[in-house]
Design a protein around this motif. Sequence first.
Motif, PDB file in Angstrom:
ATOM      1  N   PRO A  17      43.629  38.046  44.454  1.00 54.80           N
ATOM      2  CA  PRO A  17      42.744  38.851  45.311  1.00 54.80           C
ATOM      3  C   PRO A  17      41.515  39.415  44.612  1.00 54.80           C
ATOM      4  O   PRO A  17      40.544  39.779  45.277  1.00 54.80           O
ATOM      5  CB  PRO A  17      43.666  39.976  45.806  1.00 54.80           C
ATOM      6  N   GLN A  18      41.524  39.514  43.296  1.00 49.63           N
ATOM      7  CA  GLN A  18      40.407  40.132  42.589  1.00 49.63           C
ATOM      8  C   GLN A  18      39.389  39.129  42.052  1.00 49.63           C
ATOM      9  O   GLN A  18      38.432  39.532  41.393  1.00 49.63           O
ATOM     10  CB  GLN A  18      40.957  40.963  41.402  1.00 49.63           C
ATOM     11  N   ASN A  19      39.572  37.837  42.338  1.00 49.94           N
ATOM     12  CA  ASN A  19      38.746  36.822  41.679  1.00 49.94           C
ATOM     13  C   ASN A  19      37.571  36.307  42.497  1.00 49.94           C
ATOM     14  O   ASN A  19      36.879  35.388  42.063  1.00 49.94           O
ATOM     15  CB  ASN A  19      39.632  35.641  41.264  1.00 49.94           C
ATOM     16  N   GLY A  20      37.355  36.847  43.676  1.00 53.92           N
ATOM     17  CA  GLY A  20      36.168  36.492  44.443  1.00 53.92           C
ATOM     18  C   GLY A  20      36.285  35.288  45.349  1.00 53.92           C
ATOM     19  O   GLY A  20      35.272  34.840  45.907  1.00 53.92           O
ATOM     20  N   HIS A  21      37.496  34.756  45.546  1.00 55.15           N
ATOM     21  CA  HIS A  21      37.647  33.565  46.389  1.00 55.15           C
ATOM     22  C   HIS A  21      37.241  33.842  47.832  1.00 55.15           C
ATOM     23  O   HIS A  21      36.562  33.026  48.472  1.00 55.15           O
ATOM     24  CB  HIS A  21      39.086  33.057  46.330  1.00 55.15           C
ATOM     25  N   GLY A  22      37.677  34.979  48.376  1.00 55.09           N
ATOM     26  CA  GLY A  22      37.363  35.294  49.766  1.00 55.09           C
ATOM     27  C   GLY A  22      35.874  35.393  50.018  1.00 55.09           C
ATOM     28  O   GLY A  22      35.358  34.871  51.020  1.00 55.09           O
ATOM     29  N   ASP A  23      35.151  36.060  49.128  1.00 54.89           N
ATOM     30  CA  ASP A  23      33.696  36.191  49.282  1.00 54.89           C
ATOM     31  C   ASP A  23      33.008  34.835  49.183  1.00 54.89           C
ATOM     32  O   ASP A  23      32.036  34.563  49.904  1.00 54.89           O
ATOM     33  CB  ASP A  23      33.136  37.133  48.211  1.00 54.89           C
ATOM     34  N   PHE A  24      33.506  33.973  48.297  1.00 56.34           N
ATOM     35  CA  PHE A  24      32.907  32.637  48.164  1.00 56.34           C
ATOM     36  C   PHE A  24      33.021  31.866  49.466  1.00 56.34           C
ATOM     37  O   PHE A  24      32.041  31.244  49.918  1.00 56.34           O
ATOM     38  CB  PHE A  24      33.581  31.867  47.031  1.00 56.34           C
ATOM     39  N   TRP A  25      34.180  31.902  50.109  1.00 54.53           N
ATOM     40  CA  TRP A  25      34.356  31.131  51.335  1.00 54.53           C
ATOM     41  C   TRP A  25      33.566  31.724  52.493  1.00 54.53           C
ATOM     42  O   TRP A  25      33.092  30.986  53.361  1.00 54.53           O
ATOM     43  CB  TRP A  25      35.844  31.001  51.664  1.00 54.53           C
TER      44      TRP A  25
END
Length: 245
Positions: free
Chosen positions: A149-157
């Motif tokens: 959750p802290q690695n930025g995957h959601g924002d990237f998508w």
Amino acid sequence: MRIVTWNMNVRGGSRRHEDTWTFLLETLEPDVALLQEVVPPEGTPEGYRQLLSTPGYAGKRWGSAILSRLPDLQLRWEDNSRGAVLAATATTSELGPVSIACIHARVPKGVGTIRPLRQTFDQLRPHLGSRFIVGGDLNTARQAHLAWPQNGHGDFWADIEAWGFHEPLPLGGREQQSYWGEWLKGRPPTLGNTLQDDHIFLDRDTFARVKACRVWDTRRVRGSRHIRGTWPDRPRSRPSRRARG
């Protein structure tokens, strides 16, 4: 038109790698193939017109490649600093002029996937026209933010959608596992190792023409860790020849 993206890294050495090429050319029969961790054959395979490739690291044979039936594929940009990435242009009877890009996202130790992947997309996007096919092994998925959750995957998508990259998804709008590296090692499945790492993005107009999309999940294909494909026009006339395990 049939488009395939495949990370062809296999266990078992060169003979297994040759087997993946046979499967790609004789069973999948792509019009455009976006290939990662691949050792390109000498010359262009029979039935194809062009093969562009770039090494993953200096002095290495393996890297990324674009294999195409299109007659005028022209390399426009390549980068090896964060994985083997190459972008080209071509013309198709179905789509007209189109940009084609193959991405292999490297995961540097201590950095993670997203920061270098964002840099790759920032550099790639100016090389794309209004019609594009972009795909490869991104080492991220829409559900990756649940595992990390802290690695930025959601924002990237979220940004991928804002940038106008549209992806056909195989399970009625949901991702399907396309990475089997941990399965090959006999490790139990977890959220983090059962993701769809392999993606094909299209511009809006090309996306609207997609008729079918699938992730190949057979024992034979699992041996090479990744694969998925999509058809932005119509399936070929021999659907029974698609991958069967």
